[in-house]
Design an enzyme around this catalytic site. Structure first.
Site, mmCIF file in Angstrom:
data_model
loop_
_atom_site.group_PDB
_atom_site.id
_atom_site.type_symbol
_atom_site.label_atom_id
_atom_site.label_comp_id
_atom_site.label_asym_id
_atom_site.label_seq_id
_atom_site.Cartn_x
_atom_site.Cartn_y
_atom_site.Cartn_z
ATOM 1 C CG ASP A 1 -39.097 0.589 -12.061
ATOM 2 O OD1 ASP A 1 -38.765 -0.705 -11.964
ATOM 3 O OD2 ASP A 1 -39.691 1.200 -11.335
ATOM 4 N NE ARG A 2 -35.732 -2.653 -8.953
ATOM 5 C CZ ARG A 2 -35.276 -3.014 -7.863
ATOM 6 N NH1 ARG A 2 -34.457 -3.944 -7.547
ATOM 7 N NH2 ARG A 2 -35.616 -2.500 -6.632
ATOM 8 C CG ASP B 1 -38.383 -3.819 -12.436
ATOM 9 O OD1 ASP B 1 -38.577 -3.369 -13.278
ATOM 10 O OD2 ASP B 1 -38.610 -3.472 -11.165
ATOM 11 C CE LYS C 1 -35.991 1.103 -10.246
ATOM 12 N NZ LYS C 1 -36.706 1.852 -8.860
ATOM 13 C CB SER D 1 -41.487 -2.893 -8.506
ATOM 14 O OG SER D 1 -40.385 -2.339 -9.123
ATOM 15 C CG HIS D 2 -37.826 -5.384 -6.504
ATOM 16 N ND1 HIS D 2 -38.329 -3.878 -6.375
ATOM 17 C CD2 HIS D 2 -37.339 -5.925 -5.582
ATOM 18 C CE1 HIS D 2 -38.065 -3.975 -5.200
ATOM 19 N NE2 HIS D 2 -37.465 -5.073 -4.531
ATOM 20 C CG ASP E 1 -42.334 -1.531 -11.870
ATOM 21 O OD1 ASP E 1 -41.233 -1.965 -11.808
ATOM 22 O OD2 ASP E 1 -42.000 -0.377 -11.278
HETATM 23 C C1 VG1 Z 1 -35.363 -0.607 -3.392
HETATM 24 C C2 VG1 Z 1 -33.919 -0.239 -3.981
HETATM 25 C C3 VG1 Z 1 -34.244 1.109 -4.403
HETATM 26 C C4 VG1 Z 1 -35.293 1.217 -5.317
HETATM 27 C C5 VG1 Z 1 -36.733 0.750 -4.826
HETATM 28 C C6 VG1 Z 1 -37.633 0.800 -5.735
HETATM 29 O O1 VG1 Z 1 -35.816 0.056 -2.267
HETATM 30 O O2 VG1 Z 1 -32.882 -0.541 -3.172
HETATM 31 O O3 VG1 Z 1 -32.955 1.384 -5.002
HETATM 32 O O4 VG1 Z 1 -35.674 2.655 -5.744
HETATM 33 O O5 VG1 Z 1 -36.582 -0.591 -4.472
HETATM 34 O O6 VG1 Z 1 -37.479 -0.115 -6.998
HETATM 35 P P1 VG1 Z 1 -35.452 -0.653 -0.701
HETATM 36 O O7 VG1 Z 1 -36.093 0.262 0.142
HETATM 37 O O8 VG1 Z 1 -36.088 -1.931 -0.798
HETATM 38 O O9 VG1 Z 1 -33.977 -0.734 -0.639
HETATM 39 V V1 VG1 Z 1 -38.766 -0.618 -7.914
HETATM 40 O O10 VG1 Z 1 -38.033 -1.194 -9.255
HETATM 41 O O11 VG1 Z 1 -39.012 -2.177 -6.854
HETATM 42 O O12 VG1 Z 1 -39.841 0.372 -7.932
HETATM 43 CO CO CO Z 2 -39.644 -1.730 -10.443
#
Ligand code: VG1
Ligand code: CO
Length: 548
Positions: A286-287, A282, A381, A118-119, A284
């Site tokens: 979803d953000r 981001d 998302k 993801s991010h 993948d």
């Molecule tokens: C973070 C965010 C959370 C989100 C998750 C996955 O998690 O705070 O809101 O759902 O990333 O997003 P954490 O546990 O690091 O706070 V993604 O776009 O990385 O799948």
């Molecule tokens: Co993501």
């Protein structure tokens, strides 16, 4: 048959976090590491969800980051050896997270595997990740991820199919042993779904009239989606999508759409010849981050604004049954729900907690402060969807985006909001910080820090209103007499030490004070957040590494 059973020793540490298993690429490159986890998924499914992947249709794709290509081939072979009947793979191994959700639902598959961190940054020294999504198209619930983890602790072999690498660069179908593999267009089904949700005629007219959008795909997966939808289907000029070529290392950038990592987008919207609207997604897809000519919109505000204007898009013309937000997300959306007279749920961080509420029809729109917004069209998302949602609202209202934001504050008040991340803290120190706060919870109410008086403090626990499942220790919430709030929790997606997230918010009803910046409005509360948790003393940090 060319099915092989290969011995493997458990690796430990294969417990999925907030969103799947995320580790350094170098960890995933250890022989057998990916295989052990994937076999654990296949082995855990029959018990966890009542049926396995054998004989089923499964969807597979990723965000194109480094190691995506290798991992895809490994999983294709393992799927064939584990009896999967039909495997749908995105061309070039690409599928955004929301598109995977759309394909699982649209094709009535039994689930899917998403390759993404993801991010998190990519490349040989970056991160990789893998996540299992269930039949509803959403991230597997904790019960299932725990079953996968427990299986990974005892796994002794994995099954694979002895075959050469499969070409994934053309739309085609082929047989791998008894499995049918179809390479599918990663964009088409997702784009068709978007056409059912939004008023594409109106959006085409918006662009025809000269509206200018800048969509920054951050060299991650959404480039092809943005080009197809904004430029081809809606007629926005070529070049509307920038950094639109997915690259294995994201061009060396951090594909996290926040004001720090998407600074060039923020700058473009502040320039004299600024486009009307800016957005980024981001790794993948979803953000979403949205930026007006007055600057980035806080994701918590964005969720509230979408809720307040939902009836303007075709998909929600009947209104919303209810909404939900993750616990650390600001209470801006709660105010909208109260005015609309609909339910508003507070869930733990991570999209998996929205699934039951969406499936049961209790909510239709939900979001997180981390730039995640989504709805009942999927169970993930959805970045590009959120941008289309905003565009559809702007097209109907015919107002500048910045105006829509200030109008919202004038109607509902403004929830000033900020997140401070302290990254790469030693894990022991981070745990000690949270444990210390937890221990002090009973004595906190009544404590004063200058003008701020603590009135309530707890360790957030959640009971799912649909299936009654519970989850505890989801973050420390501290409430103050004036309604301000601080939340402390540790990230479940990082791969280096621990990340402490501190969430700050304060409500302001007076429109005369809405133009303050969040950092000015929240500076006193930020100082309290450091003192209250002794961040300097315990974590050894005097300032956050990321402010979002
Ligand atoms: C973070 C965010 C959370 C989100 C998750 C996955 O998690 O705070 O809101 O759902 O990333 O997003 P954490 O546990 O690091 O706070 V993604 O776009 O990385 O799948
Ligand atoms: Co993501």
């Amino acid at each position: 048959m060319n099915i092989l059973s290969v011995p493997v020793t458990p690796f430990g540490g294969q417990r999925p976090g907030t969103s799947g298993l995320r580790k350094k690429v170098t960890v995933f490159q250890q022989p057998g590491y990916l295989e052990a986890f994937v076999q654990s998924i296949f082995d855990a499914l029959p018990e966890a969800v009542g049926r396995g992947a054998a004989g089923q249709t499964l969807v597979l794709g990723g965000d194109g980051r480094f190691f995506n290509d290798r991992a895809i081939q490994t999983i294709i072979r393992m799927a064939a050896a584990n009896g999967v009947a039909r495997l749908l793979v995105g061309r070039d191994g690409l599928l955004s997270t929301p598109a995977t959700s759309a394909v699982i639902r649209g094709r009535k598959a039994s689930g899917g595997i998403i390759l993404s961190a993801s991010h998190n940054p990519g490349g040989p020294d970056g991160d990789f990740g893998i996540k299992y999504n269930a039949e509803n198209g959403g991230p597997a619930p904790e019960r299932v991820t725990e079953a996968i983890y427990h299986r990974s602790l005892t796994i002794s072999s994995y099954r694979t199919f002895d075959t050469a690498a499969v070409p994934l660069d053309q739309i085609a179908s082929m047989e791998i042993g008894e499995m049918e593999l179809s390479v599918i267009d990663p964009v088409a089904e997702y784009a068709a779904l978007m056409e059912r949700i939004f008023d594409f005629d109106r959006l085409r007219a918006l662009f025809r009239d000269g509206f200018r959008l800048r969509f920054d795909a951050m060299s991650a997966v959404t480039g092809p989606y943005a080009r197809e939808i904004f430029e081809h289907r809606l007629g926005a000029p070529a070049g509307t999508a920038v950094h639109a070529e997915p690259l294995p290392d994201f061009g060396g950038h951090h594909p996290d759409p926040n004001p720090t990592y998407a600074a060039p987008l923020v700058a473009a919207l502040a320039a004299p010849d600024a486009p009307d609207f800016g957005a980024a997604s981001d790794g993948d897809g979803d953000r979403n981050m949205v930026v007006t000519q007055a600057g980035p919109v806080s994701p918590s505000d964005s969720l509230a604004i979408l809720a307040a204007n939902a009836h303007l898009i075709p998909w929600f013309k009947e209104g919303l049954p209810g909404v939900a937000r993750s616990m650390p997300t600001s209470r801006a959306v709660d105010r909208v729900a109260a005015k609309l007279g609909i339910d508003c749920f507070e869930t733990p961080t991570g999209w998996k907690y929205f699934g039951n509420l969406l499936d049961a029809g209790r909510i239709a729109l939900c979001g997180e402060e981390s730039a995640g917004t989504g709805a009942n069209h999927l169970r993930e998302k959805d970045g590009v969807w959120a941008v289309l949602f905003w565009l559809n609202i702007l097209a109907v209202r015919g107002e500048a985006a910045a105006r829509v934001v200030t109008d919202h504050w004038a109607r509902f008040g403004r929830d000033f909001y900020m997140r401070h991340d302290y990254e790469s803290i030693e894990t022991d120190r981070a745990n000690r910080l949270i444990e210390t706060l937890r221990r002090r919870l009973p004595e906190l109410p009544g404590t004063r820090f200058g003008d701020f008086e603590i009135t309530e403090a707890d360790d957030f626990a959640y009971t799912d209103p649909v299936d009654g499942s519970t989850t505890a220790h989801q973050g420390i919430r501290v409430g103050f007499a004036d309604g301000a709030r601080i939340v402390y929790r540790l990230s479940g997606t990082g791969t280096e030490g621990a990340t402490l997230r501190v969430y700050l918010e304060r409500f302001e009803a007076d429109p005369a004070r809405h133009a303050l910046t969040a950092s000015t409005a929240l500076a006193p509360l930020a100082a309290v957040s450091v003192a209250l948790a002794d961040i300097n003393g315990i974590a050894g940090r005097d300032k956050p590494s990321v402010v979002a």
